[in-house]
Design an enzyme around this catalytic site. Structure first.
Site, PDB file in Angstrom:
ATOM      1  N   ASP A  98      57.869  73.155  22.207  1.00  0.00           N
ATOM      2  CA  ASP A  98      57.034  73.467  22.963  1.00  0.00           C
ATOM      3  C   ASP A  98      57.124  74.487  24.159  1.00  0.00           C
ATOM      4  O   ASP A  98      57.922  73.886  25.094  1.00  0.00           O
ATOM      5  CB  ASP A  98      56.120  72.482  23.479  1.00  0.00           C
ATOM      6  N   LYS A 160      48.711  75.905  22.436  1.00  0.00           N
ATOM      7  CA  LYS A 160      48.328  74.588  23.362  1.00  0.00           C
ATOM      8  C   LYS A 160      47.943  75.158  24.549  1.00  0.00           C
ATOM      9  O   LYS A 160      48.353  75.953  25.213  1.00  0.00           O
ATOM     10  CB  LYS A 160      49.973  74.053  23.407  1.00  0.00           C
ATOM     11  N   LYS A 192      46.611  72.698  19.801  1.00  0.00           N
ATOM     12  CA  LYS A 192      46.998  71.429  20.572  1.00  0.00           C
ATOM     13  C   LYS A 192      46.467  71.362  22.068  1.00  0.00           C
ATOM     14  O   LYS A 192      46.815  72.082  23.095  1.00  0.00           O
ATOM     15  CB  LYS A 192      48.718  71.397  20.540  1.00  0.00           C
TER      16      LYS A 192
END
Length: 251
Positions: A98, A160, A192
């Protein structure tokens, strides 16, 4: 099983159970791994600091993925340092990376972000790359869309919303921009929402939006994740029928 209970189970299966607390300890990681195998089924992944990846890899059950963060939470511009961090995380056993993009560069130089994502994607190898755009800090819809386009052009596997470390995290407004960009890009990149997701209703709101924009078959764990730490307790209560859901969650 009620519809709400079934929905809660699906949401648990899409959860990235997270501990990115500043004071996180090895004991906390052991506890997180233990929580990840729930009475309603396993979560999709755990998401932890890079320094704990080796520890978690040794004890994490098969079928639960291991995510970690890089360039986190500041979203700096030192690409070389982020590449080194990424390579080490993958070597330690991370399945997913991430990355906080250099979101402050988006307004003036989105090409920098595109290049940063492309370089980290290459360093990540077979690991899934989720790009954190920090939408609450970007704020302006045009800047959020520009960040989406830069990350997608760089080869991101997921968009995300947030680190969860800023005053504004995932919002329906930002989520819609990300999902529309994903749909325009072909609908195969994941989504996300992260930060501020506290309840079954919060989680379902994002899942319903993903299905509306990208199609009913879109929000499975390969393309839809929830980044949260506290929501699991509420999802488990709904899944077990211990909490009544009064009305359909909307957005």
């Amino acid at each position: 099983m009620t519809d709400a209970a079934a929905d809660a189970r699906r949401l648990i299966a899409s959860l990235d159970l997270t501990n990115l607390d500043d004071g996180c300890t090895s004991a906390d990681i052991d506890a997180l791994v233990a929580r990840a195998s729930t009475p309603a089924g396993p979560v999709a992944a755990i998401c932890i600091w890079p320094r704990f990846v080796k520890q978690a890899r040794a004890i994490l059950p098969p079928g639960i993925r291991l995510a970690t963060v890089v360039n986190f939470p500041a979203g700096g511009e030192d690409v070389a340092a982020t590449l080194a961090e990424t390579r080490q995380a993958v070597a330690d056993g991370a399945d997913e990376i991430d990355l906080v993009v250099a979101y402050r560069r988006v307004a003036a130089d989105p090409a920098f972000v595109e290049g940063q994502v492309r370089a980290v994607k290459s360093a990540a190898g077979a690991a899934t790359l989720k790009t954190i755009l920090e939408t609450g800090e970007l704020a302006d819809p045009d800047l959020i869309l520009s960040a989406c386009e830069a990350a997608l052009a760089g080869g991101a596997d997921f968009l995300k919303t947030s680190t969860g470390k800023t005053p504004v995290s995932a919002t329906p407004e930002a989520a819609r921009i990300l999902l529309q960009a994903i749909a325009a890009h072909g609908g195969s990149v994941g989504f996300k929402p992260s930060g501020g997701i506290k309840s079954f209703e919060d989680a379902k709101r994002f899942r319903d939006m993903a299905a509306e924009i990208c199609g009913e078959g879109y929000p499975d764990p390969s393309r839809f994740r929830l980044g949260a730490s506290g929501v699991l307790t509420d999802l488990l209560a709904v899944a077990a029928g211990e909490r009544r859901v009064e009305a359909k969650a909307g957005y």
